[in-house]
Design a protein around this motif. Structure first.
Motif, short mmCIF file in Angstrom:
data_model
loop_
_atom_site.label_atom_id
_atom_site.label_comp_id
_atom_site.label_asym_id
_atom_site.label_seq_id
_atom_site.Cartn_x
_atom_site.Cartn_y
_atom_site.Cartn_z
N ALA A 180 132.12 41.08 -14.36
CA ALA A 180 133.22 42.00 -14.03
C ALA A 180 132.80 42.81 -12.82
O ALA A 180 131.82 43.56 -12.87
CB ALA A 180 133.52 42.91 -15.22
N GLU A 181 133.50 42.63 -11.71
CA GLU A 181 133.23 43.40 -10.49
C GLU A 181 134.11 44.65 -10.54
O GLU A 181 135.33 44.58 -10.40
CB GLU A 181 133.56 42.57 -9.24
CG GLU A 181 132.78 41.29 -9.10
CD GLU A 181 131.34 41.53 -8.63
OE1 GLU A 181 131.05 42.65 -8.17
OE2 GLU A 181 130.52 40.61 -8.75
N VAL A 182 133.48 45.81 -10.74
CA VAL A 182 134.23 47.06 -10.94
C VAL A 182 134.07 47.94 -9.71
O VAL A 182 132.95 48.25 -9.29
CB VAL A 182 133.75 47.81 -12.19
CG1 VAL A 182 134.60 49.05 -12.43
CG2 VAL A 182 133.82 46.89 -13.42
N ILE A 183 135.20 48.36 -9.13
CA ILE A 183 135.18 49.17 -7.92
C ILE A 183 136.32 50.18 -7.99
O ILE A 183 137.30 49.98 -8.74
CB ILE A 183 135.31 48.28 -6.66
CG1 ILE A 183 135.06 49.09 -5.39
CG2 ILE A 183 136.65 47.54 -6.61
CD1 ILE A 183 134.88 48.23 -4.15
N THR A 213 139.73 47.47 -10.87
CA THR A 213 139.79 48.68 -10.04
C THR A 213 140.14 49.88 -10.92
O THR A 213 140.96 49.78 -11.83
CB THR A 213 140.83 48.54 -8.92
OG1 THR A 213 142.11 48.21 -9.48
CG2 THR A 213 140.43 47.45 -7.94
N THR A 214 139.51 51.00 -10.61
CA THR A 214 139.64 52.19 -11.47
C THR A 214 140.48 53.30 -10.86
O THR A 214 140.73 54.30 -11.51
CB THR A 214 138.25 52.75 -11.80
OG1 THR A 214 137.62 53.21 -10.58
CG2 THR A 214 137.37 51.70 -12.46
N GLY A 215 140.89 53.15 -9.59
CA GLY A 215 141.66 54.22 -8.94
C GLY A 215 142.66 53.66 -7.97
O GLY A 215 142.75 52.44 -7.76
N HIS A 258 129.21 44.53 -12.66
CA HIS A 258 128.66 44.78 -11.32
C HIS A 258 129.48 45.90 -10.70
O HIS A 258 130.66 45.71 -10.40
CB HIS A 258 128.74 43.51 -10.48
CG HIS A 258 128.09 43.63 -9.14
ND1 HIS A 258 128.23 42.68 -8.15
CD2 HIS A 258 127.27 44.60 -8.61
CE1 HIS A 258 127.55 43.05 -7.08
NE2 HIS A 258 126.97 44.21 -7.34
N ALA A 259 128.87 47.07 -10.55
CA ALA A 259 129.60 48.27 -10.15
C ALA A 259 129.43 48.57 -8.66
O ALA A 259 128.35 48.35 -8.10
CB ALA A 259 129.12 49.47 -10.98
N HIS A 260 130.49 49.09 -8.07
CA HIS A 260 130.50 49.45 -6.65
C HIS A 260 131.20 50.79 -6.48
O HIS A 260 132.31 51.00 -7.01
CB HIS A 260 131.25 48.40 -5.82
CG HIS A 260 130.83 46.99 -6.08
ND1 HIS A 260 129.92 46.32 -5.30
CD2 HIS A 260 131.20 46.12 -7.06
CE1 HIS A 260 129.75 45.10 -5.78
NE2 HIS A 260 130.52 44.95 -6.84
#
Length: 918
Positions: A180-183, A213-215, A258-260
């Motif tokens: 999970a690519e989280v940005i 995406t969180t925002g 995987h956080a960005h």
């Protein structure tokens, strides 16, 4: 939400192979959410795990998870009175799929409602099995020998168990790595572009990668992928969005998050959910969203820096957990100068009324304080004024990017830029384009990309410019020097540059010799290379929380063929094994079916030797994946890389995070090997010097004191000195003195051993010697028969016997009066130590570690390197004083026992490696 806990069924997740271990986490998390008590293990340990179970058991293969999302129902007991086995089927590997994977064998296997099986050589792979307690015990007993799948089928055949298919036991089965690519969002920027490219490339590599995406974007955004998950509408503010992001990652059954660009508070939500976490740091310290110093290994399994310079920033915070560099990569294809792209670039220049001789500079940067775009107008004005009225040259700067509407400092940066444009009167020369969606066309119309940032991570804009075949002028910050390495299309400016410095660099790039840096950039900065490296590191990060502190040592070397280094490795392993330390070894240059004598000897002692896919048969990184899986399943306290091929050393030190890794015997030959490697290093592996490699080592070990300082300088780390050790005779051997002096040496018949010098020395004193014989033991080195022919010709009319290979060497040494070693060993030579241990005086070349073994005039003689006359004189003097040889021999024997014993070597290695007592 997790289901209430239940105690009537225990779930056991089993991995069939070491390489599957990383997939167990997704299975465990899914089962825990279903309210089950879960254990995970390798198939090899399944019997022991089953023996401890006191309830019914649900066995699931690592990587599977329940297909049913609501509460699970397990089958009731059978009315037949027979023990029940219920089987679930594997469904397709998508996150959700309504159809089971087709298994024709299932129809055959379950044809009889009573579960009475006919023998079949084709049994379906069992991935979801429910067993009532009686069958659990029977399977535990049966598994003590045999393969799991066959053993279970045979058990069901023989017990007349009641076997049914139970749909609630159906599982999804995915062999892929799942990330999970989280940005924060996909607004236009370097980190966001990198995440899009990485996700696309991972997918092409067979990885299930999904963006969360969180925002919401605060400036123009990239087009999102169709499968992107956006949790920004989730209620509950910041916490609500993060809870939704965690739930999305769990629903994806991700092996890793995987956080960005997330802050420290956001990362804690994922940690508390038990999800392994890798965090990429996209900028130098001034641009961090979260300070790594606040994290530990429980928060983040791995920090990935986008450049070596960023990694250095992380390490300088005192961060103690693993950090590795993964260079950013881009897709080079859109920037290839096709006829269509050249036409589009020329059309833009025509639109801007620019000719071929005019200079077009482009800046791809969203206005922010660190980009310092307000410094560019003065530079352009300087260039314009220098060429005013000359050659009709024009200069243009196009700035592509827009500020974030939510950041006052970004809006202020744009205001400063426009104010400087006005002050420098460059309204015609400097054009702000805002957001540009077709960057390849803009670069095709340009000659140079300029970046005057105060800090960077590793600029994608620079990589895109190089992909387009244009020059780059940039401040030497962040990863810019790494991009510029061996790429003459990049000119570096000091971080604090003058207007004139920047103007001169741009002029040279605009109107100097044209250099295309595309090929050089593509060698290290493609998105495919970036994805490969992230995929490899992801598996290491997933394993990290599961790894426990191991026992003993793994020793990894090229082979266990003949040679001093190999002999020392075998002695060390055998000595440790004898003291109760757990040891195992691996080789990269042996064939599995054709063991060397050294490997056979170790295996005969009960020391396992793992044969990695032999050098040249597979990409080194792929070959080492097999070994890493074994190391993860059986971790040691330390790893010794013993005279290993350079690329393998660099790869292993890079991929092993929590296990101390030591480079053993990095003598001149090994330093030369490393130097050759760094001249053409593995693409995209971000180590270009011995010190960069050394930063991943726990230490290095050399064989003699004089080499310590050199090794510490080369590696930049602490270096221990541990001489080789050999077993010595229990008592000094009293040899009977005969009239004939027997001189001996042991060496491969190779030019490196310089045996011709020994023969030349003997020829000088031959007529003055008492009766003597020189015995030379050793086989031909490879196919160098011409050298051997020349060597034997040089021995004509000398008293020389060619003994050939001798094993063991003890009998050969017992027949000698004097040992001579004329080679130039780089370390601590075993041949001289073995002779000393047998009570022989030694004459040797004063080179390398020999000078620390032999005490001149007490245990033998040391002669200058390459001085044949001095060697001849030493041999003649020794021959004339036979009684002194006996004294020297006894001194040599005592010196081995006190300083170079095998017991001393083993003890010193244990101390240096931190090996605990067994």
């Amino acid at each position: 939400m997790a289901s209430p806990p239940r105690t009537d069924v225990q779930a056991i997740v089993f991995a069939a192979h070491n390489a599957d271990r990383y997939k167990a986490g997704r299975s465990v998390r899914a089962l825990e959410r279903a309210g089950l008590t879960v254990t995970s293990c390798l198939v090899g340990n399944l019997a022991q795990t089953l023996s401890a179970a006191t309830t019914a058991v649900w066995l699931l293969a690592a990587g599977t998870w329940p297909a049913k999302s609501e509460a699970l129902d397990f089958p009731p007991g059978s009315n037949t009175g027979r023990p029940l086995c219920a089987l679930g089927m594997a469904r397709a590997s998508a996150v959700s799929s309504p159809n089971p994977i087709a298994h024709p064998e299932w129809d055959h296997a379950l044809a009889h409602t009573g579960g009475d099986f006919e023998n079949s050589s084709s049994r379906p792979r069992l991935v979801s099995i429910y067993l009532e307690q009686p069958l659990v015990k029977e399977l535990a007993a049966a598994l003590r020998g045999g393969e799991f799948n066959d053993t279970l089928w045979k058990l069901l055949d023989s017990t007349h168990a009641r076997v049914v298919r139970w749909p609630d036991l159906d599982v999804h089965d995915d062999p892929r790595l799942r990330i999970a690519e989280v940005i924060t969002s996909l607004q236009r920027g370097g980190a966001e572009r990198m995440v899009l490219d990485l996700t696309a490339s991972l997918t092409k590599r067979g990885v299930m990668a999904r963006i969360i995406t969180t925002g919401r974007p605060t400036r123009d955004a990239f087009d999102p992928p169709k499968d992107m998950i956006d949790v920004s509408p989730a209620p509950g503010g910041y916490s609500g969005r993060m809870i939704a992001a965690v739930d999305a990652a769990l629903s994806l059954h991700a092996d890793l998050v995987h956080a960005h660009l997330l802050d420290g508070m956001a990362l804690k939500f994922f940690r508390e959910a038990g999800l392994p976490l890798m965090l990429t740091v996209h900028n130098m310290r001034s641009g961090w969203q979260a300070d790594p110093a606040q994290f530990d290994g429980e928060d983040v399994s791995l920090l990935a820096a986008c450049s070596r310079r960023v990694e250095q920033d992380v390490r300088e915070t005192g961060y103690k957990e693993p950090v590795r560099t993964v260079w950013n990569g881009i897709d080079f294809a859109p920037h290839e100068r096709t006829p269509q792209l050249r036409h589009a670039g020329n059309a833009l220049r025509y639109k801007w009324d620019l000719h071929d001789s005019d200079g077009v500079v482009v800046a791809l940067a969203n206005p922010r304080p660190q980009k310092r775009l307000e410094r560019l107008p003065a530079i352009i004005a300087h260039i314009r004024d220098r060429y005013a009225g000359q050659d009709n040259r024009k200069i243009r700067l196009f700035i592509a990017g827009e500020p974030s509407s939510a950041r006052p400092e970004a809006l202020e940066s744009e205001r400063l830029l426009r104010a400087e444009i006005t002050r420098c009167k460059v309204e015609k020369e400097v054009v702000c384009l805002g957001t540009v969606r077709n960057v390849p066309e803009l670069l095709a119309a340009s000659n140079v990309l300029v970046s005057v940032s105060a800090w960077e991570g590793l600029s994608l804009a620079m990589l895109e410019a190089l992909a387009a075949g244009i020059h780059v002028v940039a401040t030497d910050v962040g990863g810019t020097a790494e991009v510029a390495h061996l790429n003459r299309a990049v000119r570096l400016l000091p971080a604090e540059f003058s207007t004139e410095e920047a103007a001169n660099a741009l002029i040279e790039s605009l109107w100097g010799p044209s250099i295309n840096g595309r090929k050089a950039a593509q060698e290290n900065f493609s998105r495919e290379q970036m994805a490969e490296r992230y995929a490899r590191l992801a598996r290491r990060a997933i394993e990290r929380p599961q790894r426990v502190r191991g026992k003993g040592v793994w020793l990894i070397t090229n082979n266990f063929s003949t040679g001093g280094a190999q002999s020392s490795a075998r002695r060390l392993l055998g000595g440790m094994h004898a003291t109760g330390t757990r040891v195992r070894a691996a080789v990269i240059q042996e064939q599995p079916e054709n063991p060397t004598p050294g490997r056979r000897a170790l295996e005969a002692q009960g020391i396992p030797v793992r044969v990695v896919s032999p050098l040249g048969t597979k990409d080194p990184a792929d070959a080492l994946e097999e070994l890493l899986a074994d190391i993860d399943a059986d971790p040691p306290e330390a790893i010794l890389m013993w005279n290993l091929v350079a690329q393998y050393k660099v790869l292993l030190a890079d991929m092993l995070f929590d296990i101390p890794v030591f480079d053993v015997s990095p003598g001149e030959m090994n330093f030369a090997s490393l130097q050759r490697y760094f001249e053409t290093p593995r693409p995209a592996l971000p180590y270009r010097t011995s010190q960069e490699y050394g930063a991943n080592l726990a230490g290095a070990i050399v064989k003699y004191e004089a080499e310590r300082q050199l090794a510490e300088h080369r590696f930049g780390i602490t270096v221990s000195v541990i001489p080789n050790g050999v077993p010595a005779l229990a008592e000094f051997p009293r040899r009977s003195t005969t009239q004939r002096l027997v001189i001996g040496t042991v060496a491969r018949l190779s030019p490196q051993k310089k045996l011709e010098q020994l023969l030349d020395a003997l020829r000088i004193v031959h007529d003055r010697m008492p009766p003597y014989t020189l015995r030379i033991a050793g086989g031909v080195d490879g196919d160098d028969h011409r050298y051997v022919t020349r060597l034997k010709g040089a021995a004509y009319d000398l008293n020389v016997e060619w003994v050939g290979e001798v094993d063991p060497i003890d009998g050969f040494l017992s027949q000698l009066d004097l040992f001579v070693m004329i080679s130039e060993p780089a370390g601590c030579p075993n041949a001289s130590l073995e002779a000393m241990a047998a009570g022989l005086p030694v004459i040797a070349t004063d080179f390398g570690g020999a000078s620390e073994q032999i005490v001149d005039g007490e245990t033998g003689r040391l002669t200058p390197r390459g001085d044949v006359d001095a060697l001849a004189a030493a041999i003649l003097d020794a021959a004339a004083h036979r009684d002194r040889l006996i004294t020297w021999g006894e001194n040599a024997w005592q010196r081995v026992r006190s300083t170079f014993s095998l017991e001393t070597m083993v003890a010193k290695y244990k101390e240096a490696l931190g090996i605990q007592k067994p």
